[in-house]
Scaffold this motif. Structure first.
Motif, short mmCIF file in Angstrom:
data_model
loop_
_atom_site.label_atom_id
_atom_site.label_comp_id
_atom_site.label_asym_id
_atom_site.label_seq_id
_atom_site.Cartn_x
_atom_site.Cartn_y
_atom_site.Cartn_z
N LEU A 177 0.80 -1.21 0.00
CA LEU A 177 0.00 0.00 0.00
C LEU A 177 0.84 1.27 0.00
CD1 LEU A 177 -2.90 -1.00 2.41
CD2 LEU A 177 -2.89 -0.99 -0.10
N GLU A 178 2.14 1.13 0.24
CA GLU A 178 3.05 2.28 0.20
C GLU A 178 3.96 2.26 -1.02
OE1 GLU A 178 5.23 2.35 3.87
OE2 GLU A 178 3.43 2.04 5.09
N MET A 179 3.81 1.25 -1.87
CA MET A 179 4.70 1.09 -3.02
C MET A 179 4.31 2.06 -4.12
SD MET A 179 5.72 -2.47 -4.90
CE MET A 179 6.45 -3.09 -3.38
N SER A 180 5.29 2.85 -4.56
CA SER A 180 5.01 3.84 -5.60
C SER A 180 5.09 3.21 -6.99
CB SER A 180 6.01 4.99 -5.50
OG SER A 180 7.31 4.55 -5.90
N HIS A 181 4.58 3.96 -7.96
CA HIS A 181 4.71 3.54 -9.35
C HIS A 181 6.18 3.33 -9.70
CE1 HIS A 181 3.97 3.47 -13.71
NE2 HIS A 181 4.99 4.28 -13.81
N ASP A 182 7.03 4.25 -9.24
CA ASP A 182 8.45 4.15 -9.56
C ASP A 182 9.09 2.94 -8.88
OD1 ASP A 182 10.75 5.45 -10.92
OD2 ASP A 182 11.53 5.65 -8.87
N ASP A 183 8.69 2.63 -7.65
CA ASP A 183 9.19 1.43 -6.97
C ASP A 183 8.87 0.18 -7.78
OD1 ASP A 183 10.03 2.99 -4.80
OD2 ASP A 183 8.18 2.62 -3.66
N TRP A 184 7.66 0.11 -8.28
CA TRP A 184 7.24 -1.05 -9.09
C TRP A 184 7.99 -1.09 -10.41
CZ3 TRP A 184 4.19 -5.31 -8.62
CH2 TRP A 184 3.86 -5.98 -9.80
N ARG A 185 7.99 0.03 -11.11
CA ARG A 185 8.56 0.06 -12.46
C ARG A 185 10.04 -0.25 -12.46
NH1 ARG A 185 11.57 3.34 -14.91
NH2 ARG A 185 11.41 4.90 -13.26
N ARG A 186 10.80 0.34 -11.55
CA ARG A 186 12.26 0.15 -11.56
C ARG A 186 12.64 -1.31 -11.33
NH1 ARG A 186 14.91 3.89 -7.36
NH2 ARG A 186 16.81 2.96 -8.24
N VAL A 187 11.94 -1.96 -10.41
CA VAL A 187 12.26 -3.36 -10.11
C VAL A 187 11.84 -4.28 -11.26
CG1 VAL A 187 11.74 -5.30 -8.57
CG2 VAL A 187 12.27 -3.04 -7.62
N VAL A 188 10.61 -4.14 -11.73
CA VAL A 188 10.14 -5.00 -12.81
C VAL A 188 10.91 -4.73 -14.11
CG1 VAL A 188 8.14 -5.61 -14.23
CG2 VAL A 188 7.87 -5.30 -11.77
N ASP A 189 11.20 -3.47 -14.38
CA ASP A 189 11.95 -3.15 -15.60
C ASP A 189 13.34 -3.75 -15.59
OD1 ASP A 189 9.79 -1.79 -16.55
OD2 ASP A 189 10.69 0.21 -16.44
N THR A 190 13.99 -3.79 -14.43
CA THR A 190 15.33 -4.38 -14.35
C THR A 190 15.28 -5.89 -14.33
OG1 THR A 190 16.21 -2.45 -13.17
CG2 THR A 190 17.44 -4.51 -12.97
N ASN A 191 14.46 -6.46 -13.45
CA ASN A 191 14.51 -7.89 -13.19
C ASN A 191 13.83 -8.74 -14.26
OD1 ASN A 191 15.57 -6.89 -10.83
ND2 ASN A 191 14.01 -7.73 -9.49
N LEU A 192 12.84 -8.19 -14.93
CA LEU A 192 12.10 -8.96 -15.93
C LEU A 192 12.26 -8.38 -17.33
CD1 LEU A 192 10.21 -11.30 -16.55
CD2 LEU A 192 8.27 -9.81 -15.97
N SER A 193 11.93 -7.10 -17.49
CA SER A 193 12.07 -6.51 -18.83
C SER A 193 13.53 -6.51 -19.27
CB SER A 193 11.51 -5.08 -18.83
OG SER A 193 10.14 -5.08 -18.53
N GLY A 194 14.47 -6.29 -18.34
CA GLY A 194 15.88 -6.30 -18.70
C GLY A 194 16.31 -7.62 -19.27
N VAL A 195 15.78 -8.73 -18.73
CA VAL A 195 16.09 -10.06 -19.28
C VAL A 195 15.54 -10.18 -20.69
CG1 VAL A 195 15.72 -12.54 -18.98
CG2 VAL A 195 16.17 -11.09 -16.98
N PHE A 196 14.32 -9.70 -20.89
CA PHE A 196 13.74 -9.72 -22.23
C PHE A 196 14.59 -8.91 -23.20
CE2 PHE A 196 11.12 -7.21 -25.20
CZ PHE A 196 10.69 -8.23 -26.05
#
Length: 260
Positions: free
Chosen positions: A108-127
């Motif tokens: 409930l405290e997670m920002s859009h940027d917190d979500w995006r930075r992690v998913v973009d690095t850990n998943l999209s970066g692999v793609f």
């Protein structure tokens, strides 16, 4: 294996098969780079920001390792970096998608940027990185291997890590899709380390505190935290001939903590 220095060493290294390791200059990634050099590969290690650590890795491993700075969350930058690697060294025989990022917050405290930075690095970066290199790997005509480095939280969730857990769960499914589509020339598996003694783990879980360390050890049947070299042993298996009939699988190395 003999030590190689100077111009002669650089020329000899250029003739070795190539391994690309994202996040390959620190922690488990550095252990991967060391092991691949020992196995006879020339390693290109990708890193995001720490120049000092990258230079230290280059000094340690010599002409068989070069480093490339790139933000894996930036698809255009990843493509450009991959094209430069292909132009300089040709298609890799091994790709290790190891780079990752944690930004822990209650959901409930997670920002859009917190979500995006992690998913973009850990998943999209692999793609991005795999897409940029895989065509050349397939078309080379040689057998090649991709190892995606997952996390135990990709299967079992934890508090305050919805972004990280989701990215690593997605990586498991991406591994299977890549294994299907890149077969039979390229094998793709997911290596899932358990708790491993790195500076990052010690800091995150305050393991310099004996009580905190004991609580972690109480959850692990082996009663010990892994050494990065033990995780590198698993990588050696996945890139070597003994796993030649294995693709689309996950290999969990966690001391029995989860027993999936």
């Amino acid at each position: 294996m003999t030590e190689e220095t100077g111009t002669t060493g650089t020329a000899a290294a250029a003739r070795l098969p190539l391994a690309v390791v994202s996040g390959g200059t620190r922690g488990i990634g550095l252990a991967f780079s060391r092991r691949l050099v020992k196995l006879g590969y020339r390693v290109t290690a990708l890193y995001r920001s720490d120049e000092e650590v990258a230079r230290a890795a280059e000094r340690e491993l010599g002409p068989r390792l070069n480093t490339v700075r790139v933000d894996l969350s930036d698809g255009t930058a990843v493509t450009e970096a991959a094209e430069a690697v292909l132009a300089a060294y040709g298609p890799p025989a091994v790709l290790v998608n190891n780079a990752g990022m944690n930004i822990d917050r209650p959901f409930l405290e997670m920002s859009h940027d917190d979500w995006r930075r992690v998913v973009d690095t850990n998943l999209s970066g692999v793609f991005y990185l795999t897409r940029a290199l895989a065509t050349a790997m397939v078309e080379s005509g040689a057998d090649a291997t991709i190892v995606n480095v997952g996390a135990t939280t990709g299967i079992r969730p934890r508090l305050n890590g919805a972004n990280y857990c989701a990215s690593k769960a997605g990586l498991l499914q991406l591994t299977k899709c890549l294994a299907l589509e890149l077969a039979p020339r390229v094998r793709v598996n997911c290596l899932i380390p358990g708790n491993t003694e790195t500076d990052e783990l010690v800091e995150r879980f305050n393991l310099n505190d004996p009580d905190a360390r004991r609580r972690m050890l109480d959850e692990i049947p082996q009663r010990r935290i892994a050494d990065p070299e033990q995780i590198a042993n698993a990588l050696e298996f996945l890139v070597g001939p003994h796993s030649a009939y294995m693709t689309g699988q996950k290999l969990v190395v966690d001391g029995g903590q989860f027993m999936w």
